[in-house]
Scaffold this active site. Structure first.
Site, mmCIF file in Angstrom:
data_model
loop_
_atom_site.group_PDB
_atom_site.id
_atom_site.type_symbol
_atom_site.label_atom_id
_atom_site.label_comp_id
_atom_site.label_asym_id
_atom_site.label_seq_id
_atom_site.Cartn_x
_atom_site.Cartn_y
_atom_site.Cartn_z
ATOM 1 N N HIS A 1 0.629 -1.261 -0.136
ATOM 2 C CA HIS A 1 0.003 -0.009 0.009
ATOM 3 C C HIS A 1 0.827 1.379 -0.013
ATOM 4 O O HIS A 1 0.908 2.093 -0.824
ATOM 5 C CB HIS A 1 -1.092 -0.061 1.153
ATOM 6 C CG HIS A 1 -1.863 1.217 1.136
ATOM 7 N ND1 HIS A 1 -2.120 1.867 0.103
ATOM 8 C CD2 HIS A 1 -2.843 1.411 2.350
ATOM 9 C CE1 HIS A 1 -3.087 2.749 0.547
ATOM 10 N NE2 HIS A 1 -3.323 2.721 1.784
ATOM 11 N N HIS B 1 -1.659 -0.007 -11.693
ATOM 12 C CA HIS B 1 -2.678 0.399 -10.575
ATOM 13 C C HIS B 1 -3.792 -0.443 -10.705
ATOM 14 O O HIS B 1 -4.392 -0.994 -11.821
ATOM 15 C CB HIS B 1 -2.942 1.931 -10.617
ATOM 16 C CG HIS B 1 -3.677 2.366 -9.384
ATOM 17 N ND1 HIS B 1 -4.899 2.283 -9.099
ATOM 18 C CD2 HIS B 1 -3.002 3.051 -8.318
ATOM 19 C CE1 HIS B 1 -5.228 2.681 -7.689
ATOM 20 N NE2 HIS B 1 -3.863 3.348 -7.330
ATOM 21 N N ASP C 1 3.204 6.683 -7.328
ATOM 22 C CA ASP C 1 4.570 6.469 -6.485
ATOM 23 C C ASP C 1 5.715 6.510 -7.111
ATOM 24 O O ASP C 1 6.922 6.813 -6.589
ATOM 25 C CB ASP C 1 4.408 4.788 -5.757
ATOM 26 C CG ASP C 1 3.105 4.620 -5.017
ATOM 27 O OD1 ASP C 1 3.166 5.397 -3.745
ATOM 28 O OD2 ASP C 1 2.470 3.630 -5.287
#
Length: 391
Positions: A237, A277, A327
């Site tokens: 996560h 994703h 990210d």
């Protein structure tokens, strides 16, 4: 007036499951919410219906928090009042500071944040209140306090003095001041401010769902946020940008070509973090802004992290048809801002408290205990008990 929380008084009803759920509850709608809208096919992310691109280009983190908590954009006076309340809450009880000093210097910042947020409830007069206004007040308080915990512990573990906040600075500016001990440049402050906006909410991700599940038991805001931080700590996560930056450091240390390094990783069946994703089937809209920030910051500091990242992104997109997610470029952005890698995930929490708080408020405004069922796949019933002497 907001309706009081609904208490779950009936015992759990017996029901049979009728369909095998997808692993990880993928695609399952688990709640109604007015906070965050996502269209994964079109690459849309919106808070309260306002596109993330508009917020990143025009808003600031404080205004975005107001939008999440109150359901609308603030007037100038309302925004000023929220900024004043955030400034007033930018403090920690001396006992919490002492707790941070007593924690081993080898502790991970996410472990420290999880423990310290739980401890905050001891010193909060509203800790056990779960009415709407108290929850809003605690969301504001925790937003200021979480930023202070992350920055203060980092200075403590490095043997530096804790810095006092500056009420004239924004939330992002104060965090950089508290972390680095000096006022940030406008470019750095703006970059972090946009990053905080982009990370503020993302519907029912693992940590937000954990917060809502805890809140639904009629537990308190601090317990809910502690649950969220525990979920965020997991590398599936919150830790992907840390993995991205450690990869870039490894490439730089070895003097390797970034594309060759990644090609070898893929040939050896190793995961390259920062791509793809669960929700988005096109580019993650947050990555669009973080790519630009990484490039802009690199021009005024060290461009190599952006250049390495861009080369890797182009290769992965060409060879694997995967898009960079939030990210990937947040790694080079934070590093160029001088932030240590093990603070990347705590900074995620510095931002996501905006969304976590909004979801806890929404859950408790119209509560029902969250209690799903599981598809049983064990031995067929009845599986008879066998006495130990006959086994």
């Amino acid at each position: 007036m907001h309706p009081p929380p609904v208490r779950e008084t009936n015992s759990e009803k017996t029901m049979s499951t009728t369909a095998t759920p997808p692993k990880g509850l993928e695609g399952i709608v688990a709640a109604n919410s007015a906070i965050c809208y996502i269209d994964g096919d079109a690459g849309v992310l919106a808070y309260r219906g306002i596109d993330i691109h508009e917020l990143a280009d025009n808003s600031n983190f404080e205004e975005t928090c107001y939008l999440l908590w109150f359901g609308k954009l603030p007037t100038r006076a309302e925004l000023a009042d929220l900024q004043k309340r955030l400034a007033a809450e930018r403090k920690l009880d001396p006992a919490v500071i002492e707790l941070l000093r007593q924690i081993p210097k080898t502790a991970l910042p996410m472990e420290v944040l999880r423990t310290a947020v739980s401890a905050l409830s001891f010193y909060d007069a509203d800790a056990e209140k779960i009415d709407h206004d108290s929850n809003v007040a605690k969301a504001i308080r925790l937003t200021s306090q979480i930023a202070m915990i992350v920055a203060s512990y980092d200075r403590i573990r490095k043997g530096k003095n804790i810095v006092d906040p500056d009420p004239s600075l924004s939330h992002a500016g104060n965090f950089l001041l508290l972390l680095n001990g000096e006022r940030p440049t406008p470019t750095a402050e703006k970059a972090l401010d946009v990053a905080l906006i982009l990370h503020a909410d993302h519907e029912l991700n693992a940590s937000t769902f954990a917060a809502r599940v805890t809140a639904a038991t009629l537990s308190d805001m601090h317990s809910s946020i502690t649950s969220a931080i525990g979920a965020l700590k997991g590398p599936l996560h919150g830790g992907a940008n840390e993995a991205v930056m450690r990869m870039l450091f490894d490439i730089d240390k070895k003097g390797e070509d970034p594309v060759e390094h990644v090609r070898n990783m893929l040939n050896n069946k190793k995961k390259v973090s920062g791509f793809g994703h669960r929700v988005y089937h096109t580019e993650d809209p947050r990555a669009t802004h973080l790519r630009q920030m990484s490039r802009d910051l690199g021009r005024s500091a060290n461009p190599k992290w952006y250049e390495m990242s861009a080369a890797i992104e182009q290769y992965i997109k060409r060879e694997k048809h995967l898009n960079a997610n939030v990210d990937f470029y947040s790694a080079s952005t934070y590093t160029t801002l001088g932030i240590d890698v093990d603070l990347f995930t705590p900074i995620f929490a510095v931002s996501r408290i905006g969304g976590w708080g909004a979801h806890v408020i929404e859950q408790l405004d119209d509560n029902r205990l969250i209690r799903p069922r599981a598809e049983y796949i064990g031995p067929a019933y009845p599986n008879r008990y066998v006495p130990i002497e006959k086994r």
